[in-house]
Write a protein that holds these residues in place. Structure first.
Motif, mmCIF file in Angstrom:
data_model
loop_
_atom_site.group_PDB
_atom_site.id
_atom_site.type_symbol
_atom_site.label_atom_id
_atom_site.label_comp_id
_atom_site.label_asym_id
_atom_site.label_seq_id
_atom_site.Cartn_x
_atom_site.Cartn_y
_atom_site.Cartn_z
ATOM 1 N N VAL A 189 -66.728 0.402 29.989
ATOM 2 C CA VAL A 189 -67.599 1.577 29.929
ATOM 3 C C VAL A 189 -69.044 1.213 30.265
ATOM 4 O O VAL A 189 -69.711 1.925 31.013
ATOM 5 C CB VAL A 189 -67.499 2.257 28.541
ATOM 6 N N GLU A 190 -69.527 0.107 29.716
ATOM 7 C CA GLU A 190 -70.913 -0.289 29.979
ATOM 8 C C GLU A 190 -71.133 -0.570 31.467
ATOM 9 O O GLU A 190 -72.122 -0.115 32.054
ATOM 10 C CB GLU A 190 -71.271 -1.528 29.169
ATOM 11 N N GLU A 191 -70.216 -1.287 32.095
ATOM 12 C CA GLU A 191 -70.332 -1.609 33.514
ATOM 13 C C GLU A 191 -70.253 -0.346 34.369
ATOM 14 O O GLU A 191 -71.000 -0.193 35.335
ATOM 15 C CB GLU A 191 -69.240 -2.591 33.932
ATOM 16 N N GLN A 192 -69.351 0.570 34.001
ATOM 17 C CA GLN A 192 -69.219 1.819 34.730
ATOM 18 C C GLN A 192 -70.492 2.663 34.595
ATOM 19 O O GLN A 192 -70.990 3.206 35.578
ATOM 20 C CB GLN A 192 -68.017 2.618 34.229
ATOM 21 N N THR A 193 -71.021 2.735 33.389
ATOM 22 C CA THR A 193 -72.237 3.508 33.142
ATOM 23 C C THR A 193 -73.413 2.933 33.928
ATOM 24 O O THR A 193 -74.189 3.689 34.534
ATOM 25 C CB THR A 193 -72.563 3.531 31.644
ATOM 26 N N ASP A 194 -73.544 1.619 33.940
ATOM 27 C CA ASP A 194 -74.628 0.982 34.686
ATOM 28 C C ASP A 194 -74.537 1.310 36.175
ATOM 29 O O ASP A 194 -75.540 1.630 36.826
ATOM 30 C CB ASP A 194 -74.608 -0.536 34.486
ATOM 31 N N PHE A 195 -73.323 1.229 36.731
ATOM 32 C CA PHE A 195 -73.127 1.531 38.146
ATOM 33 C C PHE A 195 -73.445 2.997 38.445
ATOM 34 O O PHE A 195 -74.185 3.298 39.392
ATOM 35 C CB PHE A 195 -71.691 1.199 38.579
ATOM 36 N N LEU A 196 -72.918 3.908 37.640
ATOM 37 C CA LEU A 196 -73.153 5.331 37.882
ATOM 38 C C LEU A 196 -74.629 5.691 37.721
ATOM 39 O O LEU A 196 -75.159 6.519 38.470
ATOM 40 C CB LEU A 196 -72.284 6.181 36.955
ATOM 41 N N HIS A 197 -75.301 5.056 36.780
ATOM 42 C CA HIS A 197 -76.730 5.288 36.600
ATOM 43 C C HIS A 197 -77.500 4.841 37.850
ATOM 44 O O HIS A 197 -78.414 5.531 38.308
ATOM 45 C CB HIS A 197 -77.240 4.544 35.364
ATOM 46 N N CYS A 198 -77.126 3.713 38.399
ATOM 47 C CA CYS A 198 -77.771 3.206 39.610
ATOM 48 C C CYS A 198 -77.587 4.191 40.774
ATOM 49 O O CYS A 198 -78.538 4.529 41.471
ATOM 50 C CB CYS A 198 -77.193 1.834 39.974
ATOM 51 N N VAL A 199 -76.367 4.651 40.952
ATOM 52 C CA VAL A 199 -76.082 5.598 42.037
ATOM 53 C C VAL A 199 -76.845 6.901 41.811
ATOM 54 O O VAL A 199 -77.465 7.431 42.742
ATOM 55 C CB VAL A 199 -74.563 5.857 42.170
ATOM 56 N N ASP A 200 -76.844 7.421 40.602
ATOM 57 C CA ASP A 200 -77.561 8.663 40.305
ATOM 58 C C ASP A 200 -79.058 8.512 40.523
ATOM 59 O O ASP A 200 -79.720 9.415 41.030
ATOM 60 C CB ASP A 200 -77.292 9.124 38.876
ATOM 61 N N HIS A 201 -79.611 7.357 40.135
ATOM 62 C CA HIS A 201 -81.039 7.107 40.299
ATOM 63 C C HIS A 201 -81.408 7.088 41.791
ATOM 64 O O HIS A 201 -82.466 7.579 42.183
ATOM 65 C CB HIS A 201 -81.409 5.781 39.634
ATOM 66 N N CYS A 202 -80.555 6.550 42.611
ATOM 67 C CA CYS A 202 -80.756 6.513 44.056
ATOM 68 C C CYS A 202 -80.535 7.897 44.671
ATOM 69 O O CYS A 202 -81.266 8.326 45.563
ATOM 70 C CB CYS A 202 -79.786 5.500 44.669
ATOM 71 N N LEU A 203 -79.549 8.606 44.175
ATOM 72 C CA LEU A 203 -79.137 9.900 44.729
ATOM 73 C C LEU A 203 -80.154 11.014 44.485
ATOM 74 O O LEU A 203 -80.449 11.788 45.393
ATOM 75 C CB LEU A 203 -77.793 10.306 44.113
ATOM 76 N N ALA A 204 -80.685 11.103 43.285
ATOM 77 C CA ALA A 204 -81.486 12.257 42.878
ATOM 78 C C ALA A 204 -82.631 12.596 43.830
ATOM 79 O O ALA A 204 -82.719 13.739 44.293
ATOM 80 C CB ALA A 204 -81.999 12.068 41.456
ATOM 81 N N PRO A 205 -83.513 11.676 44.156
ATOM 82 C CA PRO A 205 -84.627 12.064 45.018
ATOM 83 C C PRO A 205 -84.183 12.481 46.421
ATOM 84 O O PRO A 205 -84.815 13.329 47.049
ATOM 85 C CB PRO A 205 -85.517 10.823 45.074
ATOM 86 N N GLN A 206 -83.103 11.902 46.891
ATOM 87 C CA GLN A 206 -82.609 12.251 48.230
ATOM 88 C C GLN A 206 -81.904 13.599 48.233
ATOM 89 O O GLN A 206 -82.022 14.372 49.182
ATOM 90 C CB GLN A 206 -81.655 11.176 48.729
ATOM 91 N N LEU A 207 -81.162 13.886 47.171
ATOM 92 C CA LEU A 207 -80.386 15.118 47.111
ATOM 93 C C LEU A 207 -81.279 16.345 47.020
ATOM 94 O O LEU A 207 -81.022 17.367 47.654
ATOM 95 C CB LEU A 207 -79.423 15.076 45.927
ATOM 96 N N PHE A 208 -82.350 16.256 46.245
ATOM 97 C CA PHE A 208 -83.203 17.417 46.042
ATOM 98 C C PHE A 208 -83.901 17.848 47.330
ATOM 99 O O PHE A 208 -84.323 18.989 47.444
ATOM 100 C CB PHE A 208 -84.199 17.180 44.904
ATOM 101 N N LYS A 209 -83.998 16.976 48.308
ATOM 102 C CA LYS A 209 -84.546 17.342 49.617
ATOM 103 C C LYS A 209 -83.643 18.351 50.336
ATOM 104 O O LYS A 209 -84.095 19.093 51.200
ATOM 105 C CB LYS A 209 -84.726 16.108 50.489
ATOM 106 N N HIS A 210 -82.363 18.365 49.976
ATOM 107 C CA HIS A 210 -81.384 19.229 50.653
ATOM 108 C C HIS A 210 -81.261 20.603 49.996
ATOM 109 O O HIS A 210 -80.601 21.484 50.543
ATOM 110 C CB HIS A 210 -79.998 18.570 50.659
ATOM 111 N N LEU A 211 -81.856 20.773 48.834
ATOM 112 C CA LEU A 211 -81.740 22.041 48.122
ATOM 113 C C LEU A 211 -82.782 23.030 48.618
ATOM 114 O O LEU A 211 -83.896 22.664 48.957
ATOM 115 C CB LEU A 211 -81.905 21.819 46.613
ATOM 116 N N LYS A 212 -82.385 24.272 48.634
ATOM 117 C CA LYS A 212 -83.311 25.328 49.082
ATOM 118 C C LYS A 212 -83.895 26.031 47.898
ATOM 119 O O LYS A 212 -83.355 26.179 46.877
ATOM 120 C CB LYS A 212 -82.579 26.323 49.966
#
Length: 74
Positions: free
Chosen positions: A51-74
């Motif tokens: 669980v800890e390893e999975q959470t760390d990985f998903l947190h990393c992906v989400d941290h990278c994803l968030a600023p890029q994704l919001f550029k696509h929202l209207k």
């Protein structure tokens, strides 16, 4: 929205998540997660979870994803 328009919709998060999971930081965490899964799967009885390893990985992906994704929202 027509059926054709709905069929053409593409979630930009899918492609961005894929790119993020391949960054140096996230790829290292994914490797740790996969190693943990392999270790747990190789044992017949263990209380270890990944669980800890999975959470760390998903947190990393989400941290990278968030600023890029919001550029696509209207």
């Amino acid at each position: 929205m027509s059926d054709q328009e709905a069929a053409e919709l593409v979630d930009p998060a899918v492609a961005i998540k894929e790119k993020c999971s391949q960054t140096k930081e996230c790829a290292a965490l994914l490797e740790k997660f996969n190693a943990c899964n392999d270790r747990v799967a190789s044992k017949s009885a263990t209380t270890e979870t990944c669980v800890e390893e999975q959470t760390d990985f998903l947190h990393c992906v989400d941290h990278c994803l968030a600023p890029q994704l919001f550029k696509h929202l209207k």
